[in-house]
Write an enzyme that holds these catalytic residues in place. Structure first.
Site, PDB file in Angstrom:
ATOM      1  N   GLY A  49      63.965  66.752  85.363  1.00  0.00           N
ATOM      2  CA  GLY A  49      64.859  67.463  86.279  1.00  0.00           C
ATOM      3  C   GLY A  49      64.959  68.947  85.977  1.00  0.00           C
ATOM      4  N   ARG A  50      65.175  69.298  84.714  1.00  0.00           N
ATOM      5  CA  ARG A  50      65.371  70.724  84.388  1.00  0.00           C
ATOM      6  C   ARG A  50      64.049  71.485  84.299  1.00  0.00           C
ATOM      7  NH1 ARG A  50      67.036  67.298  80.744  1.00  0.00           N
ATOM      8  NH2 ARG A  50      66.032  67.099  78.709  1.00  0.00           N
TER       9      ARG A  50
HETATM   10  O1  F6P Z   1      73.126  65.762  84.651  1.00  0.00           O
HETATM   11  C1  F6P Z   1      71.939  65.138  84.341  1.00  0.00           C
HETATM   12  C2  F6P Z   1      70.847  65.278  85.334  1.00  0.00           C
HETATM   13  O2  F6P Z   1      70.105  64.106  85.257  1.00  0.00           O
HETATM   14  C3  F6P Z   1      69.968  66.507  85.098  1.00  0.00           C
HETATM   15  O3  F6P Z   1      69.057  66.318  84.082  1.00  0.00           O
HETATM   16  C4  F6P Z   1      69.358  66.668  86.444  1.00  0.00           C
HETATM   17  O4  F6P Z   1      68.749  67.916  86.581  1.00  0.00           O
HETATM   18  C5  F6P Z   1      70.570  66.469  87.317  1.00  0.00           C
HETATM   19  O5  F6P Z   1      71.303  65.436  86.673  1.00  0.00           O
HETATM   20  C6  F6P Z   1      70.297  66.090  88.745  1.00  0.00           C
HETATM   21  O6  F6P Z   1      69.600  64.889  88.845  1.00  0.00           O
HETATM   22  P1  F6P Z   1      68.870  64.482  90.175  1.00  0.00           P
HETATM   23  O7  F6P Z   1      67.838  65.486  90.482  1.00  0.00           O
HETATM   24  O8  F6P Z   1      68.317  63.123  89.936  1.00  0.00           O
HETATM   25  O9  F6P Z   1      69.919  64.455  91.275  1.00  0.00           O
END
Ligand code: F6P
Length: 497
Positions: free
Chosen positions: A244-245
């Protein structure tokens, strides 16, 4: 698994910075690097040739070269989840199959962007992007840094579940000419799904004929997007192995590609790829992500620094500190090694920062005279972002350079309240210009630096189980299925009476 031995690092001599400069006339050349249009200068840190040798030995002992190769080869470096971490494949550097798949996904994104530009989705003028964490911070940074002069599309990136955030965006835009981009790797994140639902209702209430026709999903879970009602042709997938990051390079970068134009997006990827190649191939003594990580680890492990601060001396990079907070703290804020052993040393410092020169008039007092030693990172750009005749940019950069010099040199005064201890470290990243290429390289530099830190700390930077518990408890509370402590029960009762 081998644990890092910090004893040689802790035993390094603590020569003050001004003396290090007096002792070694070559210091700037020895402790700097030029990569992809960015000057990196670590000479105002306490790194020395001796420290580099000690850190290089630690890097060997922790298998840095092999782990870096494993990262780029698409091996399951995220050991706790049994997955690869293939963000570099998004920019063409990685395992051939993953690079090919990323390219195919990118072509699909380009086709959709071409269709939007050709008004196949109706007369779209604005993009309402809902996402949170990595699904918002990266695109937000890109659009804010590079999209200021663009008149292609209006973009709003909404992350918070607080309805005030989405309401503000909805007030700005016309629902008939807005494209809703739902950005979620998992397509289950509560905040994003609620914001998406409210945005869809806003379109429906405004009488938009085919609201789902104005929805795009950016996700690694296409089935979930289909279940939600998104048409298959409007899903822009990316691989599960892109964290995600680390996902702004994938379809999560969609609003940036639209706002900046496709060529700019490709250049962003190319800048990142240049940093990938540098990280893979440059010798340790000139390897920017590696040297930056050595400096980070010197301060956390040998000097007990609990925080590190990044100050962007450029308004266009004002979102960089919050982007870095997720990248560094979600990656390396861990208490166990990759093998599950408790760590006996500090891991990631707290990442914080702000924008220069504003921060000078707010938090720099503590940096110059406070009791905490805070390694500071300055980020500046040589080419001005403004077109003013007055010399704003010269003032901006001179302030940045002067702060680094003042932190290091200090100043004697008979009155202790007016004295500056000096010997306070900083590093400087000076970009030739702020364009997609250099920004891509800068962000990739930060990703690899985070990875090197993790390898030397013996931890896994690619999971984030720490964010789960609070989310689960909020969900359970919503369903009334959890016995909370007396304080929390009382607060809930007061809020929802
Ligand atoms: O807060 C944790 C997290 O899993 C992050 O690592 C990620 O970027 C964010 O939530 C959003 O997750 P998603 O893209 O699955 O909605």
């Amino acid at each position: 698994m081998a644990l890092p031995d910090w004893s040689a690092i802790r035993a390094l001599p603590r020569t003050p910075l001004p003396a290090l400069f007096r002792q070694d006339g070559d210091r700037v050349a020895a402790l700097s690097a030029d990569v992809a249009g960015i000057r990196f200068d670590w000479s105002k840190t306490h790194l020395t040739k001796e420290a580099l040798a000690v850190f290089s030995a630690l890097a060997d002992a922790m298998g840095l070269a092999a782990k870096r190769d494993a990262l780029f080869a698409g091996e399951a470096v995220n050991v706790t989840e049994g997955r690869a971490a293939e963000h570099s494949a998004e920019r063409g550097e990685g395992a051939p199959d993953s690079v090919a798949l990323a390219r195919a996904y990118r072509e699909r994104m380009r086709a959709v962007i071409d269709a939007i530009e050709a008004e196949a989705f109706g007369p779209i003028r604005s993009i309402l992007h809902v996402g949170i964490g990595g699904s918002a911070l990266g695109p937000d940074l890109l659009v804010d840094a590079l999209g200021r002069d663009s008149d292609r599309y209006e973009v709003a990136i909404v992350s918070n579940v607080d309805g005030v955030a989405i309401e503000e965006a909805m007030e700005r835009f016309d629902p008939r000419t807005t494209l809703l981009a739902i950005a979620s790797k998992t397509f289950t994140t509560t905040e994003t799904m609620l914001n998406a639902q409210s945005a869809l209702e806003w379109m429906q209430q405004a009488g938009v004929e085919d609201p789902y026709g104005q929805v795009i999903a950016l996700t690694a879970a296409p089935d979930k997007a289909i279940e939600w009602g998104v048409d298959e042709t409007r899903i822009l997938p990316f691989s599960e192995s892109v964290g995600g990051r680390y996902s702004l390079w994938s379809s999560i970068g969609f609003p940036a590609a639209l706002a900046l134009g496709w060529d700019a997006f490709e250049e962003l990827l190319e800048g990142a790829a240049e940093m990938d190649r540098h990280f893979r191939l440059a010798p340790i003594a000139k390897n920017a992500p590696v040297l930056a990580a050595f400096a980070d680890l010197y301060y956390t492990q040998a000097r007990g620094c609990e925080t590190r601060a990044t100050f962007a001396y450029d308004e266009r990079l004002r979102l960089l500190p919050s982007y870095l907070q997720q990248l560094e703290m979600e990656s390396n804020g861990k208490s166990v090694t990759a093998g599950g052993e408790p760590v006996t040393y500090p891991t990631a410092p707290i990442t914080w920062g702000g924008v220069g020169t504003d921060a000078q008039h707010a938090v720099f007092q503590l940096l110059h005279q406070g009791t905490h030693l805070v390694p500071v990172e300055f980020v500046g750009v040589i080419e001005p972002g403004d077109g003013l005749a007055e010399d704003h940019h010269r003032q901006l950069l001179l302030n940045m350079f002067a702060q680094g010099a003042a932190l290091m040199a200090g100043k004697h005064a008979d009155d202790p309240a007016r004295a500056y201890s000096g010997d306070r470290p900083s590093s400087t990243l000076l970009l030739d210009r702020l364009d997609p290429r250099t920004l891509g390289a800068l962000i990739a530099f930060y990703e690899h630096r985070t990875f090197v830190n993790a390898v030397l700390l013996g931890i896994n930077p690619f999971d984030q189980f720490g964010v789960e518990l609070g989310k689960q408890m909020a969900k359970a509370a919503d369903q009334g299925g959890l016995d909370f402590d007396a304080s929390t029960t009382d607060l809930i009762a007061r809020a929802f009476k």
